[in-house]
Design a protein around this motif. Structure first.
Motif, PDB file in Angstrom:
ATOM      1  N   MET A  64       0.850  -1.189   0.000  1.00 41.06           N
ATOM      2  CA  MET A  64       0.000   0.000   0.000  1.00 41.06           C
ATOM      3  C   MET A  64       0.887   1.241   0.000  1.00 41.06           C
ATOM      4  SD  MET A  64      -2.992  -1.433   0.076  1.00 41.06           S
ATOM      5  CE  MET A  64      -4.085  -0.080   0.377  1.00 41.06           C
ATOM      6  N   ILE A  65       0.467   2.271  -0.738  1.00 39.94           N
ATOM      7  CA  ILE A  65       1.228   3.517  -0.855  1.00 39.94           C
ATOM      8  C   ILE A  65       0.286   4.670  -0.551  1.00 39.94           C
ATOM      9  CG2 ILE A  65       2.538   4.990  -2.426  1.00 39.94           C
ATOM     10  CD1 ILE A  65       3.195   2.399  -4.008  1.00 39.94           C
ATOM     11  N   PHE A  66       0.706   5.555   0.367  1.00 42.89           N
ATOM     12  CA  PHE A  66      -0.135   6.664   0.819  1.00 42.89           C
ATOM     13  C   PHE A  66       0.623   7.985   0.746  1.00 42.89           C
ATOM     14  CE2 PHE A  66      -1.280   2.832   3.116  1.00 42.89           C
ATOM     15  CZ  PHE A  66      -2.642   2.765   2.929  1.00 42.89           C
ATOM     16  N   PRO A  67       0.029   9.030   0.150  1.00 43.65           N
ATOM     17  CA  PRO A  67       0.633  10.357   0.211  1.00 43.65           C
ATOM     18  C   PRO A  67       0.346  10.963   1.584  1.00 43.65           C
ATOM     19  CG  PRO A  67      -1.414  10.449  -1.013  1.00 43.65           C
ATOM     20  CD  PRO A  67      -1.198   9.003  -0.640  1.00 43.65           C
ATOM     21  N   VAL A  68       1.364  11.525   2.213  1.00 46.85           N
ATOM     22  CA  VAL A  68       1.223  12.073   3.565  1.00 46.85           C
ATOM     23  C   VAL A  68       2.069  13.330   3.734  1.00 46.85           C
ATOM     24  CG1 VAL A  68       0.764   9.804   4.619  1.00 46.85           C
ATOM     25  CG2 VAL A  68       3.109  10.653   4.482  1.00 46.85           C
ATOM     26  N   TYR A  69       1.824  14.038   4.826  1.00 49.60           N
ATOM     27  CA  TYR A  69       2.700  15.141   5.224  1.00 49.60           C
ATOM     28  C   TYR A  69       4.004  14.544   5.746  1.00 49.60           C
ATOM     29  CZ  TYR A  69       4.845  18.760   8.031  1.00 49.60           C
ATOM     30  OH  TYR A  69       5.745  19.638   8.559  1.00 49.60           O
ATOM     31  N   GLY A  70       5.110  15.109   5.315  1.00 53.53           N
ATOM     32  CA  GLY A  70       6.403  14.682   5.831  1.00 53.53           C
ATOM     33  C   GLY A  70       7.360  15.852   5.888  1.00 53.53           C
ATOM     34  N   GLU A  71       8.511  15.599   6.482  1.00 53.43           N
ATOM     35  CA  GLU A  71       9.587  16.588   6.490  1.00 53.43           C
ATOM     36  C   GLU A  71      10.883  15.877   6.135  1.00 53.43           C
ATOM     37  OE1 GLU A  71       9.758  18.749  10.182  1.00 53.43           O
ATOM     38  OE2 GLU A  71       7.675  19.403  10.004  1.00 53.43           O
ATOM     39  N   VAL A  72      11.648  16.509   5.248  1.00 56.73           N
ATOM     40  CA  VAL A  72      12.970  16.030   4.876  1.00 56.73           C
ATOM     41  C   VAL A  72      13.937  17.104   5.355  1.00 56.73           C
ATOM     42  CG1 VAL A  72      14.517  15.394   2.992  1.00 56.73           C
ATOM     43  CG2 VAL A  72      12.093  14.725   2.921  1.00 56.73           C
ATOM     44  N   SER A  73      14.848  16.729   6.249  1.00 59.08           N
ATOM     45  CA  SER A  73      15.754  17.696   6.882  1.00 59.08           C
ATOM     46  C   SER A  73      14.958  18.855   7.473  1.00 59.08           C
ATOM     47  CB  SER A  73      16.799  18.200   5.893  1.00 59.08           C
ATOM     48  OG  SER A  73      17.575  17.128   5.413  1.00 59.08           O
ATOM     49  N   SER A  74      13.810  18.525   8.089  1.00 56.57           N
ATOM     50  CA  SER A  74      12.924  19.465   8.777  1.00 56.57           C
ATOM     51  C   SER A  74      12.242  20.465   7.856  1.00 56.57           C
ATOM     52  CB  SER A  74      13.665  20.188   9.906  1.00 56.57           C
ATOM     53  OG  SER A  74      14.142  19.245  10.846  1.00 56.57           O
TER      54      SER A  74
END
Length: 109
Positions: A65-75
């Motif tokens: 399963m693949i879900f688009p979500v909020y994330g942070e890369v290097s904050s």
């Protein structure tokens, strides 16, 4: 932050932990219709695409399963992807240090 009644706390891996307020504790739940729901946010001191936690048998999808979500890369806020494989491994792409799980819901067999 507290887990809601009936929800199960996750066992973090690879130095991930609960993101804290305002998110609820990272946890999972399966309803009477075999729909699994995730909630909370996870954080790590540095970027990682390693497994955040693993869902137990009975809470795993029949296919990846693949879900688009909020994330942070290097904050830095970014659209991220959470994948859950058939072994229950929950991970984030691109490699990041914060991820939101509140929008993740899927059917199990």
């Amino acid at each position: 932050s507290t887990a809601f009644p009936g929800w199960n706390s996750v066992s973090f891996q690879n130095s991930w932990s609960d993101a804290g307020f305002p998110s609820p504790l990272c946890s999972y739940y399966k309803d009477a219709f075999s729909v699994v729901r995730l909630q909370g946010g996870a954080i790590r001191g540095s970027n990682s695409s390693g497994t955040i936690f693993t869902l137990p048998s009975g809470y795993r999808p029949a296919s990846v399963m693949i879900f688009p979500v909020y994330g942070e890369v290097s904050s830095v806020a970014t659209l991220s992807i959470v994948t859950i494989d058939t072994s229950g491994n929950v991970s984030m792409l691109p490699a990041g240090n914060t991820v939101g799980l509140n929008s993740i819901t899927f059917q199990t067999n």
